[in-house]
Design an enzyme around this catalytic site. Sequence first.
Site, short mmCIF file in Angstrom:
data_model
loop_
_atom_site.label_atom_id
_atom_site.label_comp_id
_atom_site.label_asym_id
_atom_site.label_seq_id
_atom_site.Cartn_x
_atom_site.Cartn_y
_atom_site.Cartn_z
CB THR A 36 -0.91 0.03 1.25
OG1 THR A 36 -0.12 -0.34 2.38
CG2 THR A 36 -2.06 -0.94 1.11
CB SER A 68 29.67 -5.46 6.52
OG SER A 68 28.83 -6.54 6.81
N GLY A 125 13.25 -10.46 4.72
CA GLY A 125 12.13 -9.54 4.63
C GLY A 125 11.91 -8.74 5.91
CB SER A 127 13.46 -3.62 6.84
OG SER A 127 12.34 -3.50 6.04
CB SER A 128 18.84 -6.55 6.66
OG SER A 128 18.74 -6.93 5.31
CB SER A 129 18.07 -2.91 2.62
OG SER A 129 16.68 -3.07 2.59
CG ASP A 173 10.58 -1.66 4.31
OD1 ASP A 173 9.44 -1.89 4.78
OD2 ASP A 173 11.05 -2.30 3.36
C1 GAF Z 1 9.05 -4.01 0.77
C2 GAF Z 1 9.23 -2.54 0.38
F1 GAF Z 1 10.49 -2.12 0.68
C3 GAF Z 1 8.23 -1.64 1.07
O1 GAF Z 1 8.34 -0.32 0.58
C4 GAF Z 1 6.79 -2.17 0.88
O2 GAF Z 1 6.32 -1.88 -0.40
C5 GAF Z 1 6.72 -3.66 1.19
O3 GAF Z 1 7.71 -4.40 0.49
C6 GAF Z 1 5.38 -4.24 0.85
O4 GAF Z 1 4.40 -3.70 1.68
O5 GAF Z 1 9.36 -4.17 2.10
#
Ligand code: GAF
Length: 384
Positions: A36, A68, A125, A127-129, A173
Amino acid sequence: MNVADRATAGFRQRYGAEPAGRWAAPGRVNLIGEHTDYNDGFVLPFALPLRTVVAAAPARDGRWTVWSELDDEPVDFGPADADEPGRVDGWAAYVAGVVWALRADGHDVPGARLAVASDVPVGSGLSSSAAIESAVLAALVDLGGLDLPTGRWPRLAQRAENDYVGAPTGIMDQSAVIRGRAGHALFLDCRTEEVEQIPFDLDGAGLAVLVIDSRAPHRHADGEYAARRKSCERAAATLGVTALRDVDVADLDAALARLDDDETRRRVRHVVTENQRVLDTVALLRAGRVRDTGPLLTASHASMRDDFEITVPEIDTAVEAALAAGAYGARMTGGGFGGCVLALVDAGSADAVAAAVTDAYARNGFTAPGTLTVLPAGGVTRLD
Ligand code: GAF
């Protein structure tokens, strides 16, 4: 050794000196609101207690060297590399991307030596980035005394990822990782970037969020993500709206009738109903009805599976097994095609639900999942 000490030890070993400071940024899960964000919609993520720590000190030569624990060899780059997306690749691109985004925004970015250690698993998934981007951003802002209010950090970190690394992700993220608050979920309007911290008192409700790492290999995740995004943008153009956010759930049927292929209709239905599920979840949390959010989480999963088509067998198995073992709700979290599932469970039954998922995996011949219970933690911070 904890993650902060590993960053310090790495710094000392690599550079034979003491860091000037350490900055930490968390991973995140998204409670609800998937795909979204780039549709200008609503999301409800929270920051995790797992963190990435950057130990750093200024470098007088105006270059950046980053080590790293993922890699033996440090990566070194100068302004010319930072100014040209693509010149630095692999994990170090997230660091060069932040330097690039700051320079493109007009800042005089100090050269620095950096050492990175992380407890946020890569490729799960979580969000390590965004965690490495945000910790590096915080370090460079502090080391350079840059005039950059934290409210602007998420867009800059996102730009690093979109324009330097080349991943067309939304703003969720980086927002979660930068603006997350302990004990709260972050209700974010991705169009206005307005946020509201929503109390998410799992402990008080006797609940836990179980995060299940599906360990599913990411299958074409990047290309499929970009394809979903394009499809949404095309649908918005056909419907004559700026973004799918502008389609209200009450007008969904009329909007679907104006689209001529079934796949696009399903993509639109996911986004429009998912935005409404975020609003409904927020309303329940505001009323202190944490447990009652479960069915919305599960409905979100069904929508991702059937309409947005971003789940994989390991993920669906984890969701089904968690629900069968008594979870109030369960869904995939993150971009899809692998990654993690979250399940809302009674605190006392988290282990049993984890065991049920592990059993289901074994029956299906899948690699055993990882499991972890989490509470919402704080966002990026300077440690010392
Ligand atoms: C990934 C993306 F990085 C986010 O911006 C988001 O779109 C997500 O996928 C899906 O909700 O984490």
